[in-house]
Design a protein around this motif. Structure first.
Motif, PDB file in Angstrom:
ATOM      1  N   UNK A   1      35.141  25.182  37.190  1.00  0.00           N
ATOM      2  CA  UNK A   1      34.469  25.000  38.470  1.00  0.00           C
ATOM      3  C   UNK A   1      33.021  24.556  38.271  1.00  0.00           C
ATOM      4  N   UNK A   2      32.532  23.798  39.229  1.00  0.00           N
ATOM      5  CA  UNK A   2      31.120  23.415  39.244  1.00  0.00           C
ATOM      6  C   UNK A   2      30.567  23.674  40.641  1.00  0.00           C
ATOM      7  N   UNK A   3      29.452  24.389  40.709  1.00  0.00           N
ATOM      8  CA  UNK A   3      28.749  24.634  41.967  1.00  0.00           C
ATOM      9  C   UNK A   3      27.365  23.997  41.872  1.00  0.00           C
TER      10      UNK A   3
ATOM     11  N   UNK B   1      35.939   9.933  41.940  1.00  0.00           N
ATOM     12  CA  UNK B   1      34.870   9.401  42.777  1.00  0.00           C
ATOM     13  C   UNK B   1      34.274  10.483  43.675  1.00  0.00           C
ATOM     14  N   UNK B   2      35.154  11.344  44.222  1.00  0.00           N
ATOM     15  CA  UNK B   2      34.672  12.423  45.089  1.00  0.00           C
ATOM     16  C   UNK B   2      33.838  13.418  44.292  1.00  0.00           C
ATOM     17  N   UNK B   3      34.263  13.697  43.059  1.00  0.00           N
ATOM     18  CA  UNK B   3      33.519  14.628  42.207  1.00  0.00           C
ATOM     19  C   UNK B   3      32.150  14.049  41.862  1.00  0.00           C
ATOM     20  N   UNK B   4      32.112  12.739  41.552  1.00  0.00           N
ATOM     21  CA  UNK B   4      30.841  12.085  41.224  1.00  0.00           C
ATOM     22  C   UNK B   4      29.894  12.120  42.425  1.00  0.00           C
ATOM     23  N   UNK B   5      30.426  11.916  43.631  1.00  0.00           N
ATOM     24  CA  UNK B   5      29.585  11.959  44.831  1.00  0.00           C
ATOM     25  C   UNK B   5      29.026  13.359  45.064  1.00  0.00           C
ATOM     26  N   UNK B   6      29.817  14.379  44.739  1.00  0.00           N
ATOM     27  CA  UNK B   6      29.348  15.762  44.887  1.00  0.00           C
ATOM     28  C   UNK B   6      28.234  16.061  43.886  1.00  0.00           C
ATOM     29  N   UNK B   7      28.414  15.646  42.657  1.00  0.00           N
ATOM     30  CA  UNK B   7      27.418  15.902  41.621  1.00  0.00           C
ATOM     31  C   UNK B   7      26.118  15.146  41.931  1.00  0.00           C
ATOM     32  N   UNK B   8      26.231  13.890  42.315  1.00  0.00           N
ATOM     33  CA  UNK B   8      25.045  13.065  42.520  1.00  0.00           C
ATOM     34  C   UNK B   8      24.293  13.428  43.806  1.00  0.00           C
TER      35      UNK B   8
END
Length: 419
Positions: free
Chosen positions: A381-383, A102-109
């Motif tokens: 990693x994703x930036x 969920x935290x990763x999805x919030x970062x991406x979106x």
């Protein structure tokens, strides 16, 4: 730089799967085409035997069917991969996993970093770095690895090691291990100190930069993990596939064909042994003899797990060849998801392998699991970058990969040269 722009009309997040019926139909079509090719090629060979040359129309027909086989093989491979690909969400359990997702999805979106940073701190992830990006969830990391194994030929047949450091160091004995026989109660004599050397496999950064529109990221139907995996898989796999075959080891893995090769009779550690065809840029008068020599240049312990590695163009030429009894050397896959075979050994296709040409080492044969090592540093990693390509949001995605030959006895090459 690899950049894919995604518009709202044709989002690339869609994960298409192939039905079993579709795969079976493609396989049946492929086998039927090969039977047609054999008939056409038999006619061509009979004309050559009768009058030393084949009719032009017969040659063209055989070549057309051969090209059709290549196209059908590509389609069958793609359908098989899609049918076998598991859904990314399968097996997801546990509060920590869901929280990270969920935290990763919030970062991406939306670019929200706080929860993702807390998740990585909780997991004691030393690699957490807002400036360098955040680690993707473990399940997505594994899924990217699975997809790369489907698309990257060498990764699929080599040994793959996960490491946490920048370099994998592997010692080996120059003269082999010191061994001997003793009785149950006999004293164990001291063995000579082996001479040890070290192979090093540094990991290099591989990156892709998919892009998405803001409206796509706002779409509630977007599965963030599936989208990232589908966007980066082709870019990563394409670069890996080239590097594992022809990479020079400078900021990339060292590829199979970058190592020096010597005539197998003069083989020494650090070189790959080759068998010459005896014809400059060709197979010579009897291709089956050259292939047999290549197979038996490999020691029995490696040969039992041996396979051929070549590109599609080389494979198309080999389809034409027969043995002394009139049997085709190339045999189509026995079933869906299986490999074509050559003289009883499976074939792996790698488009980065050289074409048949003067002095080219266009065919490799060996136990690649023991011969070649792929090194993955854990963590993708994703930036998120919403500034560089407005109105698109870029996702600078990186992983660290290395590779090289780890056993120079386990792989032999066929060199298209006189000697």
């Amino acid at each position: 730089m690899h950049m894919t722009r995604t518009n709202d009309a044709t989002p690339s997040l869609e994960t298409k799967t192939a039905s079993s019926g579709e795969v079976a139909g493609a396989f049946d079509e492929f086998i039927a085409t090969f039977e047609a090719y054999k008939d056409s090629n038999d006619q061509r060979l009979a004309q050559i035997e009768r009058r030393s040359a084949a009719d032009v129309l017969t040659e063209e027909k055989a070549e057309r069917i051969n090209h059709a086989l290549d196209a059908q093989q590509r389609r069958l491979d793609e359908l098989t991969r899609r049918a076998a690909r598991p859904p990314l969400a399968a097996g997801r359990t546990g509060e920590g996993i869901s929280e990270h997702k969920d935290a990763f999805a919030a970062y991406i979106r939306r670019g929200e970093e706080r929860n993702l940073r807390l998740c990585e701190e909780k997991a004691m992830t030393s690699a957490s770095d807002p400036d360098g990006g955040y680690l993707v969830p473990d399940e997505l990391d594994s899924e990217i690895g699975r997809r790369l194994a489907d698309l990257s030929p060498m990764r699929a047949i080599a040994t793959v090691r996960q490491v946490s450091g920048a370099v994998l160091k592997k010692p080996f004995a120059l003269d082999g291990m010191a061994v001997g026989w003793v009785g149950e109660t006999d004293a164990r004599p001291q063995t000579a100190t082996p001479q040890l050397a070290e192979l090093q496999f540094p990991t290099m950064e591989l990156y892709a930069m998919p892009a998405a529109s803001a409206s796509l990221l706002d779409d509630a139907a977007l599965d963030v993990e599936t989208w990232i995996a589908s966007e980066v898989e082709a870019a990563f796999a394409e670069q890996e596939a080239i590097a594992f075959i022809s990479g020079d080891g400078v900021n990339k893995p060292r590829g199979l064909t970058d190592y020096p090769s010597v005539a197998d009779s003069a083989w020494s550690w650090g070189n790959l042994g080759h068998v010459a065809t005896g014809s400059d840029g060709g197979f010579g008068l009897d291709p089956s003899d050259r292939l047999i020599e290549l197979i038996y240049a490999l020691k029995a312990g490696y040969r039992q797990n041996g396979r051929f590695l070549m590109n599609r163009s080389t494979q198309a030429q080999i389809r034409k060849f027969k043995d002394a009894d009139g049997n085709y050397l190339w045999v189509p896959p026995a079933g869906i998801g299986q490999s074509a075979s050559l003289m009883g050994f499976p074939i792996s296709e790698a488009e980065a392998m050289p074409d048949i040409a003067s002095s080219a080492t266009a065919i490799a044969f060996g136990d690649f699991r023991r011969g070649y090592l792929v090194v993955d540093r854990t963590g993708v990693r994703v930036l998120r970058d919403p500034y560089s390509a407005k109105p698109y949001v870029l996702f600078y995605t990186t992983k660290r990969v290395g590779g090289g030959v780890q056993n120079f006895e386990a792989i032999k090459l066929l060199k298209f040269a006189i000697a």
